[in-house]
Write a protein that holds these residues in place. Structure first.
Motif, mmCIF file in Angstrom:
data_model
loop_
_atom_site.group_PDB
_atom_site.id
_atom_site.type_symbol
_atom_site.label_atom_id
_atom_site.label_comp_id
_atom_site.label_asym_id
_atom_site.label_seq_id
_atom_site.Cartn_x
_atom_site.Cartn_y
_atom_site.Cartn_z
ATOM 1 N N THR A 121 -12.077 63.140 52.188
ATOM 2 C CA THR A 121 -13.114 62.625 51.296
ATOM 3 C C THR A 121 -14.482 62.683 51.959
ATOM 4 N N VAL A 122 -14.529 62.388 53.253
ATOM 5 C CA VAL A 122 -15.795 62.501 53.981
ATOM 6 C C VAL A 122 -16.303 63.938 53.925
ATOM 7 N N GLU A 123 -15.429 64.892 54.176
ATOM 8 C CA GLU A 123 -15.820 66.302 54.137
ATOM 9 C C GLU A 123 -16.383 66.678 52.767
ATOM 10 N N THR A 124 -15.740 66.180 51.721
ATOM 11 C CA THR A 124 -16.199 66.471 50.365
ATOM 12 C C THR A 124 -17.588 65.892 50.128
ATOM 13 N N HIS A 125 -17.799 64.650 50.571
ATOM 14 C CA HIS A 125 -19.113 64.018 50.402
ATOM 15 C C HIS A 125 -20.195 64.762 51.189
ATOM 16 N N VAL A 126 -19.877 65.173 52.414
ATOM 17 C CA VAL A 126 -20.866 65.888 53.230
ATOM 18 C C VAL A 126 -21.259 67.200 52.561
ATOM 19 N N SER A 127 -20.281 67.922 52.054
ATOM 20 C CA SER A 127 -20.584 69.185 51.355
ATOM 21 C C SER A 127 -21.489 68.938 50.163
ATOM 22 N N SER A 128 -21.205 67.859 49.433
ATOM 23 C CA SER A 128 -22.021 67.526 48.269
ATOM 24 C C SER A 128 -23.438 67.148 48.671
ATOM 25 N N VAL A 129 -23.571 66.353 49.744
ATOM 26 C CA VAL A 129 -24.896 65.941 50.221
ATOM 27 C C VAL A 129 -25.725 67.155 50.633
ATOM 28 N N LEU A 130 -25.118 68.036 51.416
ATOM 29 C CA LEU A 130 -25.841 69.232 51.875
ATOM 30 C C LEU A 130 -26.271 70.098 50.689
ATOM 31 N N ARG A 131 -25.395 70.227 49.712
ATOM 32 C CA ARG A 131 -25.724 71.047 48.541
ATOM 33 C C ARG A 131 -26.869 70.421 47.746
#
Length: 217
Positions: free
Chosen positions: A187-197
């Motif tokens: 879930t952290v990885e998913t959030h980080v990808s979303s933040v960067l995007r």
């Protein structure tokens, strides 16, 4: 991953070499400023694990690690430098980062933590032991001249994404963020990808710079 270890204690270098994971090949070691510059220029490693305080420096105004960076880094532009020191003093942390290190972790880190930091720095990320990140953020935020982000920038992120963003920008590993927020690493990885995007950034290093400039941490 080709790595050079620079530290003036041979026992520490031997122990660190034994603790690093199998994907990391220690291709050279050094114990002082002069030998560090020599081996780094000769081997041109992916990453240099660099102690902050080294003997043999010619510039009394610089700590040994910072002098190695000033004299060698420009000659090996593809090499990343990761400070690894027993010191957690603000002046040591900020000084070596200003000289060009991509991260700073303390010698209390485990072999696994150091190995992960090596890979992260080699990939272009900035890595800091969580309790040291504040020194860097304070120092560079004060010099950045930018004020807090406009509301519309933060409004792009959900509340949870903002929590993840702040922890990642402070140098927390994904597992540490997951433990702090009681969510899974995936879930952290998913959030980080979303933040960067959403922020149109390409790496954790850029995220740290973005958050620091806006004094969000």
């Amino acid at each position: 991953m080709r790595v050079v270890v620079v530290d003036d204690h041979s026992i520490f270098r031997s122990g660190l070499r034994a603790d690093l994971d199998a994907s990391i090949d220690v291709v050279g070691e050094a114990s002082d400023v002069g030998s560090a510059i020599e081996v780094v220029l000769r081997e041109r490693p992916d990453v240099v694990l660099l102690d902050v305080h080294l003997p043999g420096g010619a510039d009394a105004s610089l700590a040994g690690g910072a002098e190695v960076l000033r004299r060698a880094a420009s000659e090996v532009p593809s090499t990343r430098f990761l400070a690894l020191s027993v010191s957690d003093k603000a002046e040591d942390v900020v000084g070596v980062i200003r000289a060009g290190a991509r991260g700073y972790i303390t010698k209390g880190a485990s072999g696994d933590e150091v190995s992960r930091a090596v890979h992260a720095v080699a990939s272009g990320d900035a890595v800091f032991s969580p309790r040291l990140a504040g020194f860097v953020l304070d120092a560079f935020g004060a010099a950045g001249g930018e004020v807090a982000a406009a509301d519309d920038e933060l409004d792009r992120l959900s509340g949870r994404e903002q929590e993840v963003m702040r922890l990642i920008a402070r140098g927390y590993a994904y597992k540490e963020v997951a433990a702090t927020l009681f969510i899974s690493t995936k879930t952290v990885e998913t959030h980080v990808s979303s933040v960067l995007r959403k922020l149109q950034l390409s790496s954790r290093h850029e995220l740290t710079a973005w958050a620091t400039a806006r004094r969000l941490l």
